[in-house]
Design a protein around this motif. Structure first.
Motif, mmCIF file in Angstrom:
data_model
loop_
_atom_site.group_PDB
_atom_site.id
_atom_site.type_symbol
_atom_site.label_atom_id
_atom_site.label_comp_id
_atom_site.label_asym_id
_atom_site.label_seq_id
_atom_site.Cartn_x
_atom_site.Cartn_y
_atom_site.Cartn_z
ATOM 1 N N ILE A 122 -18.676 -14.062 25.758
ATOM 2 C CA ILE A 122 -19.306 -13.649 24.515
ATOM 3 C C ILE A 122 -20.280 -12.534 24.861
ATOM 4 O O ILE A 122 -20.964 -12.598 25.881
ATOM 5 N N ALA A 169 -18.784 -3.205 23.956
ATOM 6 C CA ALA A 169 -18.382 -4.590 23.710
ATOM 7 C C ALA A 169 -17.194 -4.653 22.762
ATOM 8 O O ALA A 169 -16.262 -5.442 22.960
ATOM 9 N N GLN A 173 -13.546 -6.158 23.570
ATOM 10 C CA GLN A 173 -12.941 -7.202 22.741
ATOM 11 C C GLN A 173 -11.551 -6.790 22.278
ATOM 12 O O GLN A 173 -10.615 -7.602 22.267
ATOM 13 N N VAL A 178 -13.086 -9.670 26.051
ATOM 14 C CA VAL A 178 -14.213 -10.413 25.480
ATOM 15 C C VAL A 178 -13.703 -11.228 24.302
ATOM 16 O O VAL A 178 -12.903 -10.728 23.498
ATOM 17 N N ASN A 179 -14.156 -12.468 24.193
ATOM 18 C CA ASN A 179 -13.704 -13.326 23.102
ATOM 19 C C ASN A 179 -14.458 -13.077 21.803
ATOM 20 O O ASN A 179 -13.854 -13.046 20.729
ATOM 21 N N ARG A 180 -15.780 -12.912 21.912
ATOM 22 C CA ARG A 180 -16.593 -12.720 20.718
ATOM 23 C C ARG A 180 -17.666 -11.670 20.973
ATOM 24 O O ARG A 180 -18.216 -11.593 22.074
ATOM 25 N N VAL A 181 -17.969 -10.899 19.929
ATOM 26 C CA VAL A 181 -19.061 -9.931 19.971
ATOM 27 C C VAL A 181 -20.015 -10.271 18.838
ATOM 28 O O VAL A 181 -19.593 -10.464 17.693
#
Length: 258
Positions: A122, A169, A173, A178-181
């Motif tokens: 995250i 970021a 993603q 990346v899973n979450r921003v």
């Protein structure tokens, strides 16, 4: 002397916070050894449900401390950083619980490698990811090449590793790194929320999922199916499985804790 790694645990979640904010958490020998020792002790904790990697100050981690990479005896100093960090990275991958990276500011060099090597990541909106090893005339470490190749495939991994371009970021993603921003101001709270969600899950099943996915590249379909069968039966022997089935049939949310 400042502790290079802050370790706190609560409710099954252990936080490992890199604590050299004046150096953007760049890895020196003390931090590397502290990471190795902290991670080595986690596997024996039956109450562990999730590990969070984070950095104090305005950066996640700005790679290795380059001041150690010069002058006579540099190979010994580099080895003293690489070896314990690589032990820590390997041990994190083998832990039977999810590892979550929480990234703010710079995740450069080894910082990017470590973030991408976690099971989930995250990031704050202002986070930046860059390998940057080419500027030093060397190669990624801390599992960077392993993580990139598995996450992106060969060509995209080559582009990021060879060109050394910085990723926002949002770009990370979009690539699946990346899973979450989330907004920077919300990073700590959102990380805590996600860690608690993971900690409330079925420990054995999560560990088996992690092992299956991390080992999939080394097996053919027959081998993976056999591994899935073995993992499914192992889960079926746990109280969490019994609870999950009962909750499903009872049309209620499960309460895991086994």
């Amino acid at each position: 002397m400042t502790t290079p790694l802050l370790v706190t645990s609560e409710g099954g979640v252990t936080w490992l916070r890199f604590n050299r904010p004046d150096r953007l958490n760049a890895i020196d020998q003390a931090l590397a050894e502290a990471m190795r020792d902290a991670v080595a002790g986690l596997g024996a904790d039956p109450g562990l449900r999730c590990v969070v990697l984070a950095g104090e100050g305005r950066a996640f981690m700005a790679g290795g401390d380059v001041t150690a990479f010069q002058g006579e005896g540099k190979e010994g100093r580099i080895t003293a950083i690489l070896d314990p960090m690589h032990e820590a990275v390997e041990a994190l991958g083998a832990l039977p619980v999810p590892v979550l990276a929480s990234v703010q500011g710079a995740a450069a060099g080894a910082g990017m490698s470590i973030a991408l090597g976690a099971d989930l990541c995250i990031a704050a909106e202002e986070a930046r990811f860059t390998l940057a090893y080419g500027r030093l005339g060397t190669v990624p470490d801390c599992g960077g090449t392993y993580a990139l190749a598995r996450l992106l495939g060969l060509q995209r991994a080559m582009g990021i590793a060879l060109l050394g371009e910085s990723l926002t970021a949002a770009e990370a993603q979009a690539l699946g790194l990346v899973n979450r921003v989330v907004p920077g101001a919300a990073l700590a709270a959102e990380t805590e929320k996600l860690a608690r969600q993971l900690a409330a899950g079925p420990r054995e099943a999560q560990g088996q999922v992690k092992a299956l996915l991390r080992g999939a590249a080394g097996r053919d379909l027959h081998g993976q199916l056999a591994a899935e069968r073995e993992a499914f039966l192992a889960c079926a022997r746990t109280p969490d499985f019994t609870e999950g089935v009962a909750a499903f049939l009872g049309r209620r949310a499960p309460r895991f804790g086994g």
